[in-house]
Design a protein around this motif. Sequence first.
Motif, mmCIF file in Angstrom:
data_model
loop_
_atom_site.group_PDB
_atom_site.id
_atom_site.type_symbol
_atom_site.label_atom_id
_atom_site.label_comp_id
_atom_site.label_asym_id
_atom_site.label_seq_id
_atom_site.Cartn_x
_atom_site.Cartn_y
_atom_site.Cartn_z
ATOM 1 N N UNK A 1 0.716 -1.101 0.133
ATOM 2 C CA UNK A 1 0.145 -0.157 -0.115
ATOM 3 C C UNK A 1 0.373 1.547 0.317
ATOM 4 N N UNK A 2 2.094 1.394 0.159
ATOM 5 C CA UNK A 2 2.705 2.537 0.475
ATOM 6 C C UNK A 2 3.398 2.814 -0.527
ATOM 7 N N UNK A 3 3.879 1.721 -1.665
ATOM 8 C CA UNK A 3 4.401 2.333 -3.182
ATOM 9 C C UNK A 3 3.012 2.942 -3.662
ATOM 10 N N UNK B 1 8.660 -12.570 6.377
ATOM 11 C CA UNK B 1 8.619 -14.070 5.448
ATOM 12 C C UNK B 1 9.166 -13.708 4.182
ATOM 13 N N UNK B 2 8.866 -12.630 3.626
ATOM 14 C CA UNK B 2 8.642 -11.841 2.124
ATOM 15 C C UNK B 2 10.149 -11.698 1.839
ATOM 16 N N UNK C 1 -1.461 -17.051 -6.178
ATOM 17 C CA UNK C 1 -0.544 -17.022 -7.019
ATOM 18 C C UNK C 1 -0.483 -16.312 -8.249
ATOM 19 N N UNK C 2 -1.581 -15.736 -9.161
ATOM 20 C CA UNK C 2 -1.538 -15.364 -9.937
ATOM 21 C C UNK C 2 -1.854 -13.486 -10.000
ATOM 22 N N UNK C 3 -2.092 -13.033 -8.993
ATOM 23 C CA UNK C 3 -2.039 -11.668 -8.369
ATOM 24 C C UNK C 3 -0.989 -11.038 -7.768
ATOM 25 N N UNK C 4 -0.580 -12.394 -6.739
ATOM 26 C CA UNK C 4 0.849 -11.697 -6.568
ATOM 27 C C UNK C 4 2.081 -11.788 -7.179
ATOM 28 N N UNK C 5 1.856 -13.189 -7.569
ATOM 29 C CA UNK C 5 2.681 -13.305 -8.549
ATOM 30 C C UNK C 5 3.368 -13.485 -9.846
ATOM 31 N N UNK C 6 2.162 -12.818 -10.579
ATOM 32 C CA UNK C 6 2.402 -13.757 -12.044
ATOM 33 C C UNK C 6 1.329 -11.662 -12.555
ATOM 34 N N UNK C 7 0.421 -11.082 -12.414
ATOM 35 C CA UNK C 7 0.090 -10.445 -12.771
ATOM 36 C C UNK C 7 0.460 -8.620 -11.964
ATOM 37 N N UNK C 8 0.922 -8.987 -10.903
ATOM 38 C CA UNK C 8 1.632 -8.311 -10.073
ATOM 39 C C UNK C 8 0.904 -7.492 -9.062
ATOM 40 N N UNK C 9 -0.695 -7.439 -9.623
ATOM 41 C CA UNK C 9 -1.580 -5.892 -9.255
ATOM 42 C C UNK C 9 -2.195 -6.595 -7.593
ATOM 43 N N UNK C 10 -1.557 -7.704 -7.136
ATOM 44 C CA UNK C 10 -1.843 -7.587 -5.084
ATOM 45 C C UNK C 10 -0.521 -7.899 -4.564
ATOM 46 N N UNK D 1 2.625 -9.297 -2.910
ATOM 47 C CA UNK D 1 3.917 -8.801 -2.570
ATOM 48 C C UNK D 1 3.943 -7.659 -4.100
ATOM 49 N N UNK D 2 3.362 -8.151 -4.838
ATOM 50 C CA UNK D 2 3.435 -7.435 -6.307
ATOM 51 C C UNK D 2 4.428 -7.999 -7.553
#
Length: 488
Positions: free
Chosen positions: A50-52, A140-141, A184-193, A195-196
Amino acid sequence: MGEKGDVVPTDVTRKDFPDDFIFGSATAAFQVEGGRKEDNTGPCIWDAFCKEKGNILDGSNGDDAVGQYYQYKDDVNLMDNLGFGAYRFSISWTRIFPDGLGTDVNKKGIAYYNNLIDALLEKGIKPFATLYHWDLPQYLYENKGGWLNRDIVDYFAIYAETCFAHFGNRVKHWITFNEPLQTAINGHCTGIFAPGRKENPDIEPYLAIHYQLLAHAQAVAIYRKKYKVEQGGQIGLVADSEWSEPFSDKNEDKQAAQRHLDFNLGWILDPIYFGEYPSSMREKLGKNLPKFTDEEIKLLHYSVDFIGLNHYTTRFVAHKDLIGNSKNYFNAQEAELKVESAEGEPIGEKAASDWLYVVPWGLRKLLNYIYKRYENTPLYVTENGMDDKDDGTKPVSFFLNDEMRIRYYKGYLLSVAQSIRDGTDIRGYFAWSLLDNFEWAQGYTKRFGLVYVDYKNGLKRHPKASALWFSEFLNGKENQEGKEIVSP
């Protein structure tokens, strides 16, 4: 909601469901709690995301959300007054272990969830606790690789067991993961969630699912070995899926629709029941898709007492030729999603989000599909709902008079009732969401709640017309309009 061309009435009453059928509402910790900087809570990946600048549509964050961390007693009273018998909430990992490592338990975080659970039980409301609803500890990330490193399985197991030990004497329904697909998809593919991540979409989404499944299985094994007999609870996970309706009677469109289901639902559930990812995924992805060891297959096997299904909408699906050699999730499916039929008819009424169309008949078809494919495992519809757009120009009365949401719930509840009559073992239904809240990348611009939250005036709660309709429905006083809906 029947076969092609069937016309069915929309009348639905509480009497259409078994007497012990559970009706509840649902939320997620990061979306409703707030208090992100209180009581030793550690940062999660969504705090960082959210800070980005540019990640959240309205530039907002979850620091305050809608304040349930402070107003939980009022929200429990609200649920009780509306007549809900269960509440699905998630536990924030970083309230239990601020860094996620599992070394020092945060007593203040434990106390908060103890208080929430006790408040629910005092009102006779069953707690359904989700262990992971996307808020991975930031430590952890950053330091352990998050869902891309197998070590995460052990960290999650420690966290899960801590929750079982502290809350399991009162929580009888556990959910390990909410929608692994979206992580998997929004966090690690499209990057819209959070960790982007979008740098390696051909590899990372498949690892993220793989390790979430193994973390789920490890947590279930611990629960069954050490807690289930004494505590008498059940444990499962929540998958999300649209229904995939073939665009035409052509075999290639039927196959594309099945692939879309495989890449959504089968990706999560097939390993649990059949020990392997769907064959269509293996065919399209090859070595990009991880493999399970014999020991892991054994660990995963039947690692659910129930299946939770989050469902919102349906798509027509047509075959689409592969473009290039990319193995990313969208390309590999060779499927094109459509919102109009071959005759140009819209699939349903459009809600606020671009992806959300009101298609009640799709839920019945999806529930029946799960019933047949996954051995009629007990099911809960763990999320179902629709949103309104808040661009700051509409009066409060617009949101309170949410007739479209009432139509949505009538149609989808009827679909659930019909699937039960078809033989599906559905045990409960949770409306999403109890409250308007922080809607991830959309910030506070979308309102899914049964209850309006006034963001400008102390986060005051105001039940919408849909909340009052639900209350009447649960008490057997719902208003019937006798309209009809048509299924393709």
